[in-house]
Design an enzyme around this catalytic site. Structure first.
Site, PDB file in Angstrom:
ATOM      1  N   GLU A  53       0.822  -1.201   0.000  1.00 49.23           N
ATOM      2  CA  GLU A  53       0.000   0.000   0.000  1.00 49.23           C
ATOM      3  C   GLU A  53       0.866   1.266   0.000  1.00 49.23           C
ATOM      4  O   GLU A  53       0.550   2.251  -0.683  1.00 49.23           O
ATOM      5  CB  GLU A  53      -0.926   0.022   1.227  1.00 49.23           C
ATOM      6  N   LEU A 212      22.469 -28.512  -0.885  1.00 48.59           N
ATOM      7  CA  LEU A 212      21.162 -27.916  -0.583  1.00 48.59           C
ATOM      8  C   LEU A 212      21.155 -26.402  -0.758  1.00 48.59           C
ATOM      9  O   LEU A 212      20.442 -25.684  -0.054  1.00 48.59           O
ATOM     10  CB  LEU A 212      20.697 -28.282   0.834  1.00 48.59           C
TER      11      LEU A 212
END
Length: 348
Positions: A53, A212
């Site tokens: 916003e 990973l």
């Protein structure tokens, strides 16, 4: 198309640009419309920075037009002070007369308070526009807030004859038994870049020595997690190279600071709920489980998963470790050359 739906779809599209950057906050998009013309838009770009916003309002050149405009936002404006002031206060301050909201915010700090504040200020509020799509956009955030655990994604690759590994001796340990090709692997790295954490068990860490990390695309590395009850994994493994934060769940040592960090849990009781509870406490919104069959089944058996990514490669092993069995609705299919991906949703 209904104008509310049209502008809310734009909000959702904008919000998606924040994927992988805003956690543990939700992805949010905002559009400001004046007499049928978009005069401002924005999205939450990065955690700790301005909300959607604020960015949308700041993008409006003539702020006087805000007094005659409608603000569309995919999630209820916040009503509390966090890293930034409440968005609902800014909307009131700028005298925006109408606000259209996709879905409410389940965070107990908001949970209707933003809407109430807007209404008390005399603002016309419309709710529930494309609500299911707005919830799907932030399924990680909603799961985290409502179930008090991360959104859990299971992931494995299996051969055409249903194996995730072939019989290996310790001399063959050190790298994965590759089942899929380069394009499917890139998809896996894209997944990692969008999720908060990734977990493997002791055997996968030892046999495959995975890093990973995100290497085949741009994006941040997830928190790496390994389950190592007796702290028997060697420090030479890629998981402990300090290229990304690493967390070790074990029964011997509690040292939450540092890299790797160690969290002591009770292996005499169910392990998975303890792990999920801790991850919730440190604001981990999403978790990929990339372990072997035993680790995957420890999530499958109690139903502690939300989606499962099952890659099927163009290979046969004939023998080895069988792939886990899973039931759920197939919500997506994709092909990567000779490899296939099936995405399942847990319906329970």
């Amino acid at each position: 198309m209904d104008q509310h739906n049209f502008y809310m779809e734009r909000c959702i599209s904008l919000a998606q640009k924040g994927a992988g950057q805003v956690s543990p906050n939700p992805m949010v998009g905002c559009v400001i419309v004046h007499n049928g013309v978009v005069i401002g838009e924005g999205y939450h770009e990065k955690h700790g920075q301005a909300h959607a916003e604020v960015n949308a309002i700041n993008s409006v050149q003539d702020k006087e037009l805000l007094k005659e405009s409608t603000l569309y936002v995919s999630l209820e404006p916040c009503a509390h002070f966090g890293f930034t002031p409440p968005c609902s206060d800014l909307i009131i301050k700028m005298q925006i007369p109408r606000v259209v909201i996709g879905s409410g915010d389940p965070n107990e700090k908001v949970a209707g308070k933003g809407i109430e504040r807007l209404k008390n200020a005399g603002i016309e509020v419309t709710q529930g526009i494309l609500e299911s799509q707005c919830r799907e956009l932030n399924k990680r955030f909603f799961t985290f807030q409502e179930k008090k655990r991360p959104f859990i994604i299971l992931k494995w690759a299996e051969t055409q004859d249903g194996f995730i590994d072939y019989p290996r001796t310790s001399r063959e340990f050190g790298q994965p038994s590759w089942i899929t090709g380069e394009k499917a692997l890139r998809k896996v790295h894209e997944m990692r870049a969008e999720e908060d954490a990734i977990l493997v068990g002791t055997h996968t860490a030892l046999k495959d020595n995975p890093s990973l990390t995100v290497r085949l695309c741009e994006g941040r590395n997830p928190l790496r997690i390994v389950i190592d009850n007796r702290l028997q994994l060697p420090a030479s493994l890629n998981l402990f190279d300090r290229k990304a934060p690493t967390l070790v769940f074990n029964s011997l040592k509690n040292q939450p600071e540092g890299n790797p960090a160690f969290i002591k849990i009770d292996f005499e009781n169910e392990v998975v709920p303890q792990i999920l509870s801790y991850l919730h406490s440190i604001n981990i919104l999403s978790l990929i489980v990339e372990g072997g069959r035993k680790t995957l089944e420890s999530f499958i058996m109690p139903g502690l998963w939300d989606e499962a990514y099952r890659f099927v490669g163009n290979k046969n092993f004939s023998d080895g470790t069988k792939a886990p069995e899973i039931s759920g609705a197939i919500i997506h299919k994709e092909k990567f050359d000779a490899d296939k991906l099936f995405v399942y949703k847990n319906l329970h």
